[in-house]
Design a protein around this motif. Sequence first.
Motif, PDB file in Angstrom:
ATOM      1  N   ARG A 351       0.705  -1.174   0.034  1.00  0.00           N
ATOM      2  CA  ARG A 351       0.084  -0.069  -0.077  1.00  0.00           C
ATOM      3  C   ARG A 351       0.828   1.361  -0.096  1.00  0.00           C
ATOM      4  O   ARG A 351       0.512   2.301  -0.704  1.00  0.00           O
ATOM      5  CB  ARG A 351      -0.779   0.023   1.182  1.00  0.00           C
ATOM      6  N   ASP A 352       1.954   1.312   0.830  1.00  0.00           N
ATOM      7  CA  ASP A 352       2.707   2.595   0.888  1.00  0.00           C
ATOM      8  C   ASP A 352       3.425   2.532  -0.268  1.00  0.00           C
ATOM      9  O   ASP A 352       3.782   3.668  -0.942  1.00  0.00           O
ATOM     10  CB  ASP A 352       3.784   2.463   1.990  1.00  0.00           C
ATOM     11  N   HIS A 353       3.969   1.490  -1.102  1.00  0.00           N
ATOM     12  CA  HIS A 353       4.791   1.622  -2.370  1.00  0.00           C
ATOM     13  C   HIS A 353       3.845   2.290  -3.511  1.00  0.00           C
ATOM     14  O   HIS A 353       4.051   2.981  -4.416  1.00  0.00           O
ATOM     15  CB  HIS A 353       5.238   0.194  -2.711  1.00  0.00           C
ATOM     16  N   ARG A 354       2.455   1.846  -3.493  1.00  0.00           N
ATOM     17  CA  ARG A 354       1.397   2.354  -4.521  1.00  0.00           C
ATOM     18  C   ARG A 354       1.255   3.859  -4.066  1.00  0.00           C
ATOM     19  O   ARG A 354       0.971   4.509  -5.182  1.00  0.00           O
ATOM     20  CB  ARG A 354       0.318   1.392  -4.338  1.00  0.00           C
ATOM     21  N   HIS A 355       1.019   4.210  -2.858  1.00  0.00           N
ATOM     22  CA  HIS A 355       0.748   5.517  -2.605  1.00  0.00           C
ATOM     23  C   HIS A 355       1.803   6.337  -3.093  1.00  0.00           C
ATOM     24  O   HIS A 355       1.694   7.369  -3.586  1.00  0.00           O
ATOM     25  CB  HIS A 355       0.506   5.733  -1.278  1.00  0.00           C
ATOM     26  N   ALA A 356       3.280   5.729  -2.799  1.00  0.00           N
ATOM     27  CA  ALA A 356       4.167   6.748  -3.183  1.00  0.00           C
ATOM     28  C   ALA A 356       4.480   6.972  -4.796  1.00  0.00           C
ATOM     29  O   ALA A 356       4.911   7.773  -5.336  1.00  0.00           O
ATOM     30  CB  ALA A 356       5.647   6.143  -2.559  1.00  0.00           C
ATOM     31  N   ALA A 357       4.223   5.756  -5.502  1.00  0.00           N
ATOM     32  CA  ALA A 357       4.484   5.433  -6.634  1.00  0.00           C
ATOM     33  C   ALA A 357       3.326   6.551  -7.613  1.00  0.00           C
ATOM     34  O   ALA A 357       3.609   7.415  -8.460  1.00  0.00           O
ATOM     35  CB  ALA A 357       4.170   4.138  -7.408  1.00  0.00           C
ATOM     36  N   ALA A 358       2.176   6.405  -6.926  1.00  0.00           N
ATOM     37  CA  ALA A 358       1.284   7.720  -7.548  1.00  0.00           C
ATOM     38  C   ALA A 358       1.615   8.750  -7.301  1.00  0.00           C
ATOM     39  O   ALA A 358       1.569   9.708  -8.258  1.00  0.00           O
ATOM     40  CB  ALA A 358       0.090   7.092  -6.892  1.00  0.00           C
ATOM     41  N   GLY A 359       2.129   9.113  -6.095  1.00  0.00           N
ATOM     42  CA  GLY A 359       2.643  10.687  -5.835  1.00  0.00           C
ATOM     43  C   GLY A 359       3.924  10.885  -6.947  1.00  0.00           C
ATOM     44  O   GLY A 359       3.939  12.389  -7.251  1.00  0.00           O
ATOM     45  N   MET A 360       4.809  10.048  -7.125  1.00  0.00           N
ATOM     46  CA  MET A 360       5.774  10.549  -8.079  1.00  0.00           C
ATOM     47  C   MET A 360       5.534  10.382  -9.413  1.00  0.00           C
ATOM     48  O   MET A 360       6.417  10.590 -10.248  1.00  0.00           O
ATOM     49  CB  MET A 360       6.795   9.335  -7.685  1.00  0.00           C
ATOM     50  N   GLY A 361       4.241   9.856  -9.875  1.00  0.00           N
ATOM     51  CA  GLY A 361       3.852   9.994 -11.217  1.00  0.00           C
ATOM     52  C   GLY A 361       4.566   8.818 -11.906  1.00  0.00           C
ATOM     53  O   GLY A 361       4.988   9.232 -13.087  1.00  0.00           O
ATOM     54  N   LEU A 362       4.894   7.598 -11.580  1.00  0.00           N
ATOM     55  CA  LEU A 362       5.646   6.646 -12.053  1.00  0.00           C
ATOM     56  C   LEU A 362       4.787   6.093 -13.356  1.00  0.00           C
ATOM     57  O   LEU A 362       5.681   5.648 -14.346  1.00  0.00           O
ATOM     58  CB  LEU A 362       6.075   5.572 -11.467  1.00  0.00           C
ATOM     59  N   GLY A 363       3.717   6.414 -13.422  1.00  0.00           N
ATOM     60  CA  GLY A 363       2.856   5.780 -14.449  1.00  0.00           C
ATOM     61  C   GLY A 363       2.744   4.182 -14.733  1.00  0.00           C
ATOM     62  O   GLY A 363       3.606   3.727 -15.234  1.00  0.00           O
ATOM     63  N   GLY A 364       1.752   3.510 -14.122  1.00  0.00           N
ATOM     64  CA  GLY A 364       1.599   2.172 -14.037  1.00  0.00           C
ATOM     65  C   GLY A 364       1.738   1.659 -12.716  1.00  0.00           C
ATOM     66  O   GLY A 364       2.013   2.342 -11.666  1.00  0.00           O
ATOM     67  N   PRO A 365       1.040   0.251 -12.561  1.00  0.00           N
ATOM     68  CA  PRO A 365       0.991  -0.273 -11.295  1.00  0.00           C
ATOM     69  C   PRO A 365       2.382  -0.795 -10.753  1.00  0.00           C
ATOM     70  O   PRO A 365       3.312  -1.185 -11.538  1.00  0.00           O
ATOM     71  CB  PRO A 365      -0.112  -1.497 -11.491  1.00  0.00           C
ATOM     72  N   VAL A 366       2.268  -0.920  -9.497  1.00  0.00           N
ATOM     73  CA  VAL A 366       3.541  -1.361  -8.926  1.00  0.00           C
ATOM     74  C   VAL A 366       3.334  -3.184  -9.234  1.00  0.00           C
ATOM     75  O   VAL A 366       2.506  -3.612  -8.854  1.00  0.00           O
ATOM     76  CB  VAL A 366       3.563  -1.223  -7.238  1.00  0.00           C
ATOM     77  N   GLU A 367       4.688  -3.487  -9.890  1.00  0.00           N
ATOM     78  CA  GLU A 367       4.740  -4.888 -10.148  1.00  0.00           C
ATOM     79  C   GLU A 367       5.492  -5.877  -9.191  1.00  0.00           C
ATOM     80  O   GLU A 367       4.978  -6.958  -8.907  1.00  0.00           O
ATOM     81  CB  GLU A 367       5.070  -5.253 -11.519  1.00  0.00           C
TER      82      GLU A 367
END
Length: 417
Positions: A351-367
């Motif tokens: 959950r924390d990684h998904r939230h951080a990835a969305a905030g950084m605009g990585l574009g795409g789901p965490v795999e």
Amino acid sequence: MLKSLFGELGPAEDPRRRQAAAEADGGFAATAILESVATEVNERGQMVDRHLKDLVVSGSPAAAIREHFATTRADLGTATRQITLLDPTGVWASSVVKALSDAGGQPIERLHLREQGTLRTLAMIERTSLIRRHEDKLNIYHADVRAPGAENAEIPVALMERSHMATVIVGSMQPHAIDALLQSLRHAVDLPNWRCPNLLFMLPPNAVWVANKISAVQWPARLHLHVIDEPLISASSVWNAMLGVWNLVKLQPDWDHAPKPAAPEYLIKVAELNAPQARPAQTTVPLARAGRAVLDPARARQALADMLPLEGMLACAAVDATTGLVLARELREDHPVDMDVVGSACAQVLRDHRHAAAGMGLGGPVEEIMTSTAQRQQVMRVLARYPEVFVVVLLDRQRTNLPLARYKLMELDKGLL
């Protein structure tokens, strides 16, 4: 030279001059506002809190609350923007209400229930409002029951039954207390006055046994049940987790218009135990996103069994990312690992990684997420077909070929498509 916490005070500075300057400046405005909003002077010259009202009860406290709501709330039958907090251990609910009041600048309104004759305090009901941009005002209720007895225990039920979501914050409780709580809630949802379509249980991490007890209860088919596990470390963390569920259920139909499913859906995942498990609850769980593909536990166990012969493999499990509950597991007998703890912790990490990835605009789901220590490595991989399920493997760092382990995980993912 005089000194204070706010700097040096020169010898020529007169205290009367400082007082006059402060009066000319108007003083600390925030303090003046708080004092003027919360209190007023009555006819006898006494300072009273205009946000505190007394309700003297002569019979059933729950009936008195229902009559009070029917008299004071014209929208009682149509309003849906209400969340009621039930906090059996009394740790978080009041703090959440206060934090929301401070953050939104709305007062905390209190209803003081007193017993007629003795004026003994039965309960203190707190309410505050949250005004959100482009949305209707949201009311948050909490009842602090202070007198023992079965009738007084029904006070929170009188608040929950007309809410759009009732939240049960499960803290540190003994098994018999959990059983009593679930029994009382099961009785409450069968009452003729119950109109709350959503019941949320907030569990601390690793509370798999509580989730198992919840899933064993036969809840009504049109009651939407939600079970989440979150670290209950602050009022803001409790509220943010609660708000995430609210954003999913706020547009759902009310109790009277909720569609009854043709067949029950078992979307709450509980940990596999050696003993036979009780039949799962007949509920739908929006957090698990009804309609998504549901992983077959038998297929998951077979896929994990194929992973176990890998050199250096210590344990592996398929975990529900929403609840942190283990769906299937495989362990080496010579390396016992508590996979329930691992699953809950990894779900929080995801959950924390998904939230951080969305905030950084990585574009795409965490795999995939990898963690390494001196002796072990841990790899988490989200399944492509089941985005709310991930597989976690624990590896001996000295014996494992990490690229091969990752390749095996990708093969497992493709095999479950």
